[in-house]
Write a protein that holds these residues in place. Structure first.
Motif, PDB file in Angstrom:
ATOM      1  N   GLY A  37     -28.344 118.784  57.799  1.00  0.00           N
ATOM      2  CA  GLY A  37     -28.606 117.744  56.825  1.00  0.00           C
ATOM      3  C   GLY A  37     -29.095 118.306  55.504  1.00  0.00           C
ATOM      4  N   GLY A  38     -29.576 117.419  54.649  1.00  0.00           N
ATOM      5  CA  GLY A  38     -30.073 117.837  53.352  1.00  0.00           C
ATOM      6  C   GLY A  38     -28.982 117.855  52.301  1.00  0.00           C
ATOM      7  N   PHE A  82     -20.688 133.882  56.993  1.00  0.00           N
ATOM      8  CA  PHE A  82     -21.206 133.048  55.913  1.00  0.00           C
ATOM      9  C   PHE A  82     -21.045 131.592  56.302  1.00  0.00           C
ATOM     10  CE2 PHE A  82     -20.382 130.370  52.200  1.00  0.00           C
ATOM     11  CZ  PHE A  82     -21.501 130.624  51.416  1.00  0.00           C
ATOM     12  N   GLY A  83     -22.024 130.770  55.978  1.00  0.00           N
ATOM     13  CA  GLY A  83     -21.937 129.348  56.278  1.00  0.00           C
ATOM     14  C   GLY A  83     -22.514 128.517  55.156  1.00  0.00           C
ATOM     15  N   MET A  84     -21.923 127.339  54.947  1.00  0.00           N
ATOM     16  CA  MET A  84     -22.390 126.455  53.890  1.00  0.00           C
ATOM     17  C   MET A  84     -22.143 125.008  54.298  1.00  0.00           C
ATOM     18  SD  MET A  84     -20.996 126.128  49.955  1.00  0.00           S
ATOM     19  CE  MET A  84     -19.470 125.359  50.519  1.00  0.00           C
ATOM     20  N   THR A  85     -23.070 124.112  53.985  1.00  0.00           N
ATOM     21  CA  THR A  85     -22.871 122.679  54.163  1.00  0.00           C
ATOM     22  C   THR A  85     -23.290 121.985  52.876  1.00  0.00           C
ATOM     23  OG1 THR A  85     -25.094 122.235  55.051  1.00  0.00           O
ATOM     24  CG2 THR A  85     -23.364 122.849  56.633  1.00  0.00           C
ATOM     25  N   LEU A  86     -22.805 120.755  52.697  1.00  0.00           N
ATOM     26  CA  LEU A  86     -22.993 120.081  51.431  1.00  0.00           C
ATOM     27  C   LEU A  86     -22.970 118.574  51.625  1.00  0.00           C
ATOM     28  CD1 LEU A  86     -23.152 121.085  48.417  1.00  0.00           C
ATOM     29  CD2 LEU A  86     -20.697 120.641  48.299  1.00  0.00           C
ATOM     30  N   ASP A  87     -23.869 117.887  50.941  1.00  0.00           N
ATOM     31  CA  ASP A  87     -23.790 116.437  50.823  1.00  0.00           C
ATOM     32  C   ASP A  87     -22.782 116.162  49.715  1.00  0.00           C
ATOM     33  OD1 ASP A  87     -24.137 113.768  49.978  1.00  0.00           O
ATOM     34  OD2 ASP A  87     -26.202 113.728  50.685  1.00  0.00           O
ATOM     35  N   ALA A  88     -21.540 115.839  50.101  1.00  0.00           N
ATOM     36  CA  ALA A  88     -20.444 115.763  49.138  1.00  0.00           C
ATOM     37  C   ALA A  88     -20.666 114.678  48.098  1.00  0.00           C
ATOM     38  CB  ALA A  88     -19.124 115.535  49.866  1.00  0.00           C
ATOM     39  N   MET A 131     -19.511 118.042  53.682  1.00  0.00           N
ATOM     40  CA  MET A 131     -18.559 119.144  53.685  1.00  0.00           C
ATOM     41  C   MET A 131     -19.215 120.363  54.310  1.00  0.00           C
ATOM     42  SD  MET A 131     -16.714 119.034  49.939  1.00  0.00           S
ATOM     43  CE  MET A 131     -15.653 117.678  49.431  1.00  0.00           C
ATOM     44  N   ALA A 132     -18.401 121.193  54.937  1.00  0.00           N
ATOM     45  CA  ALA A 132     -18.913 122.435  55.516  1.00  0.00           C
ATOM     46  C   ALA A 132     -17.840 123.504  55.440  1.00  0.00           C
ATOM     47  CB  ALA A 132     -19.337 122.225  56.972  1.00  0.00           C
ATOM     48  N   MET A 133     -18.270 124.749  55.308  1.00  0.00           N
ATOM     49  CA  MET A 133     -17.342 125.879  55.318  1.00  0.00           C
ATOM     50  C   MET A 133     -18.012 127.060  56.002  1.00  0.00           C
ATOM     51  SD  MET A 133     -15.526 128.049  52.256  1.00  0.00           S
ATOM     52  CE  MET A 133     -16.979 129.073  52.007  1.00  0.00           C
ATOM     53  N   ASP A 134     -17.278 127.708  56.896  1.00  0.00           N
ATOM     54  CA  ASP A 134     -17.742 128.918  57.572  1.00  0.00           C
ATOM     55  C   ASP A 134     -16.717 130.030  57.384  1.00  0.00           C
ATOM     56  OD1 ASP A 134     -19.975 127.614  58.536  1.00  0.00           O
ATOM     57  OD2 ASP A 134     -19.069 127.139  60.479  1.00  0.00           O
TER      58      ASP A 134
END
Length: 575
Positions: free
Chosen positions: A333-334, A504-510, A554-557
């Motif tokens: 989250g976040g 590498f990992g990333m998440t996002l409140d689109a 959104m998420a990207m690994d």
């Protein structure tokens, strides 16, 4: 005037290609795989959508996409108006009026109604591929007359028409730019766009546009089906880029479709020595192909994956680089999260193995002599002493939950932030002990390797940030600020770390991300002459807000696996 007419014709041809892309004779192809029989089995690249996109997904996405398209249309229209004001004159005004009309026609084609009117439907299969290196876009149309009429409307708006010729009795439009011919036509219920050398004779042209089918096609070879089966990909915009085939086109004496194409650029493969040719082939074989496709597509979530296939030994070594980092690769989250993992010892071993390989089989090609000379420097670097604590490092994970009262329009910085940072270490208590040497206040705090959050109160933080908590285990330290710092520090520390973390990992409140980008669009630059008109910035902002309505998270690994480097992306759709 003749130059302008050619420019208009080229613009029409290029724009049609974008519209089409977004979205001896042999026997007639069978209904199944009817589009893929035109794709040569040895094509160096292909992207194909052979089955209709799910209707519910299309209907779910269309409103937001249409809103974004309308915003872009207003942006381009306003830019045309700005150009008209700067460059007066009746002749120029007429050109700009035509340009505006062409833009309207093209954007109309991007709407569901416009596509339907041009004979392109949700069921239309699409393939973009290489006939040799020559690019070809092929799309099924329900009515060749409807598509032809749509092109005619664009030509009328441009005030210029493409030339018309025939091949094997079939008419096509074209425009020539020096030695290259941009070609657009309807062949066997397919709209076909390609670029060919003007020197092509009818036999070469028929093969380029598919009137003459390839000797072996990708449908018979089953290449795309094998990629789908092996990776669980859907038949929507599935494809690959074969880097070794592309390299071979430049390394080997050109044949077939490539011969005339490379001749246009006066390319001569014979200038490459045999030694260089083989060493380039060897390097390309490290990563010979990239494949990509959709793993899932629904009204809730869309998942994609791209795989850079690597040589087996390279993939096996890279697979050892990631390390266990709590929460990395998870969406906790976040507003956003990002982080990476790395085992320094494995990274050193990988680098040393590459030096060993180059030393054991040195490059002889002149193109790679700088790389060869770098081996000695690499050996020296490896001999430098490194503190043991560096080898304990495993990675970083950061979560930004919120940024309070950030006002980009008024350039007001945030008054507060909620965030958590985690540092993964093999011996986290040793890192804390080092920190206590520099910050004596830390020594007075009872931070133990038990995962329990402890409030951090130091002279350095006083008056800067409030409510700071730290938590520690034997493998990581987390530090959190904000109203929920206590619970967040423990949550991230205790998140999953099973050793299968991504590199590498990333998440996002689109939604919030696109809103922030939209607000940035409204900011004026210091250089008044470089400023975009406010109406243009508003259009760009509205396009970002439209995407914000479409996507939720959104998420990207980036992962290292037995297959190579895999890039996974996921988007959940907003309610």
């Amino acid at each position: 005037m003749k130059r302008n007419r050619k420019l208009y014709a080229l613009t029409v041809a290029a724009c049609i290609a974008v519209v089409v892309g977004a979205c001896g004779k042999k026997d007639e192809p069978a209904a199944e795989d009817s589009l893929l029989v035109y794709v040569p089995a040895d094509t160096p690249y292909v992207i194909a959508n052979t089955e209709p996109l799910p209707k519910d997904v299309v209907e779910r996405m269309n409103p937001a996409l249409t809103e974004a398209i309308e915003a872009y249309r207003s942006v381009i229209g306003e830019l045309i108006n700005v150009a008209a004001k700067k460059d007066g004159g009746a002749e120029n005004s007429e050109k700009l009026e035509r340009a505006s009309s062409v833009v309207d026609q093209l954007f109309e084609l991007f709407t569901p109604e416009g596509m339907e009117a041009a004979g392109i439907t949700r069921e239309s299969a699409v393939a973009m591929y290489g006939n040799g290196l020559l690019p070809v876009i092929r799309i099924e149309v329900t009515s060749g007359d409807a598509f032809d009429a749509a092109v005619g409307r664009i030509e009328k708006s441009a005030g210029a028409a493409m030339k018309v010729a025939t091949v094997d009795g079939s008419p096509y439009r074209y425009t020539d730019i020096e030695s290259a011919r941009l070609l657009l036509g309807i062949f066997q219920d397919h709209a076909v766009f390609t670029v060919v050398p003007t020197a092509f004779d009818d036999e070469q042209l028929k093969r380029a546009i598919g009137i003459t089918l390839p000797d072996e096609n990708i449908a018979e070879a089953g290449t795309l089906q094998a990629i789908a089966d092996d990776n669980g990909f859907l038949p929507h915009y599935l494809g690959f880029f074969s880097l070794d085939r592309i390299a071979a086109a430049f390394l080997d004496p050109p044949t077939g479709m490539n011969a005339e194409l490379l001749a246009l650029g006066d390319y001569d493969a014979s200038v490459i020595s045999d030694v260089c040719r083989e060493e380039i082939r060897g390097l390309v074989q490290i990563a010979p192909r990239v494949i990509f496709g959709y793993e899932s597509m629904s009204t809730d979530k869309i998942e994609t994956r791209a795989i850079f296939e690597l040589r087996e030994d390279i993939a096996a070594q890279l697979k050892l680089l990631p390390a266990a980092v709590p929460g990395l690769g998870e969406d906790l989250g976040g507003l956003m999260s990002f982080g990476f993992s790395l085992d320094p010892k494995a990274a050193r071993d990988f680098y040393e193995a590459r030096l060993d390989a180059i030393e054991a089989d040195p490059f002889e090609c002149e193109y790679f002599q700088d790389m060869q000379a770098g081996v000695a420097k690499g050996r020296v670097a490896l001999q430098q002493p490194i503190p043991p604590l560096v080898y304990d490092f495993r990675g970083v994970n950061v979560i930004v939950d919120d940024i309070d009262e950030l006002d980009l329009a008024s350039k007001q910085p945030p008054t507060n932030a909620e965030a958590t940072i985690l540092l993964a270490m093999d011996n986290a208590p040793a890192l804390l002990q080092m920190g206590q040497m520099f910050v004596p206040d830390l020594a007075a705090m009872q931070i133990e390797a038990d995962g329990k959050p402890v409030k951090v109160e130091t002279a350095q933080l006083q008056g800067v940030v409030d409510n700071v908590f730290a938590a520690m285990s034997n493998e990581a330290i987390s530090l959190s600020v904000g109203p929920n710092a206590e619970s967040r520090a423990a949550e991230l520390l205790n998140a999953s770390a099973d050793g299968s973390n991504p590199f590498f990992g990333m998440t996002l409140d689109a939604g919030r991300y696109y809103q922030m980008i939209g607000e940035l669009m409204m900011l004026e630059t210091a250089n008044e002459q470089a400023d975009m008109p406010e109406t243009v910035r508003e259009g760009l902002r509205d396009s970002m807000l439209a995407f914000g309505k479409l996507y939720d998270r959104m998420a990207m690994d980036i992962e290292f696996t037995d297959r190579g480097v895999e890039i996974y992306s996921m988007m959940t759709l907003a309610d």
